[in-house]
Design a protein around this motif. Sequence first.
Motif, short mmCIF file in Angstrom:
data_model
loop_
_atom_site.label_atom_id
_atom_site.label_comp_id
_atom_site.label_asym_id
_atom_site.label_seq_id
_atom_site.Cartn_x
_atom_site.Cartn_y
_atom_site.Cartn_z
N GLY A 126 0.81 -1.22 0.00
CA GLY A 126 0.00 0.00 0.00
C GLY A 126 0.84 1.26 0.00
N LEU A 127 1.93 1.25 0.79
CA LEU A 127 2.82 2.42 0.81
C LEU A 127 3.50 2.61 -0.55
N LEU A 128 3.84 1.52 -1.20
CA LEU A 128 4.45 1.63 -2.53
C LEU A 128 3.45 2.22 -3.53
N LEU A 129 2.21 1.78 -3.45
CA LEU A 129 1.18 2.37 -4.32
C LEU A 129 0.98 3.85 -4.01
N LEU A 130 1.12 4.20 -2.74
CA LEU A 130 1.00 5.62 -2.36
C LEU A 130 2.09 6.44 -3.02
N ARG A 131 3.32 5.90 -3.07
CA ARG A 131 4.41 6.60 -3.75
C ARG A 131 4.11 6.76 -5.24
N VAL A 132 3.55 5.71 -5.83
CA VAL A 132 3.18 5.80 -7.26
C VAL A 132 2.13 6.87 -7.47
N ARG A 133 1.12 6.90 -6.58
CA ARG A 133 0.06 7.91 -6.70
C ARG A 133 0.63 9.33 -6.58
N ASP A 134 1.49 9.55 -5.59
CA ASP A 134 2.06 10.88 -5.40
C ASP A 134 2.92 11.29 -6.59
N GLU A 135 3.66 10.32 -7.16
CA GLU A 135 4.48 10.64 -8.34
C GLU A 135 3.58 11.00 -9.52
#
Length: 237
Positions: A126-135
């Motif tokens: 989930g945190l990795l997906l959050l990084r993708v979303r922010d990018e």
Amino acid sequence: MAAPPESLLRYCPPVLVSRRGDKASPGSLPLKGTPPATSGTQQPQELLNAILPPREWQEAHKLWVQEVSTEPSTRRDVVMLQEQLDRQLQQRQARETGLCPVRRELYTQCFDELIRQTTVSCAERGLLLLRVRDELRLTLSAYQALYESSVAFGVRKALQAEQGKAHLEKRIAELEEEKKELEKQVSEEKAKCEAIERQETERREIEEKKHSEEVLFLKRTNQQLKAQLECIIAAKN
């Protein structure tokens, strides 16, 4: 302030709190900002609150808080999410192509719901997906700034072109007026030339006629004198 609109992101039932900063539910706190690093002791609700902050609104001078749900999702939930997304896109008349704030908002909510579902089952994913979303958000913001800058540049160029067009139109009008004046002068000069040519032709004809008459007169006089001379010579003989 009215309650927030319906969202594709799944929330828990709203909780009434006495003042801002109170806990919305036991063991959960509406956190905002960058999510901290995961740890073995961190509760799922706290992590979700850090990733997806709870919604807050006031109604009848009361503060309500609604946290993101920690309920795991099934395959059926994903299918229902897709159906709900399609229905919302159709109901809110989102454009299929081009820039559309409604379409972007709905897909953002859908992505946040996918992050929630993934975080409940695996916090690291989930945190990795959050990084993708922010990018992706940063990239979209950069493209939006570039688009707005290009639009502003185009507007400035269009205004400059309009100003240049007005100047050129004024210059064209001046040149056309100057052209008409020159054509008028040319016509006047042509008329003067034609008048002078007619006068010269008439004068030349008059002089030629006068010259012919003088030559004819001199020929007659010469013949008369010649005849008189012959008579005198004949009389002496």
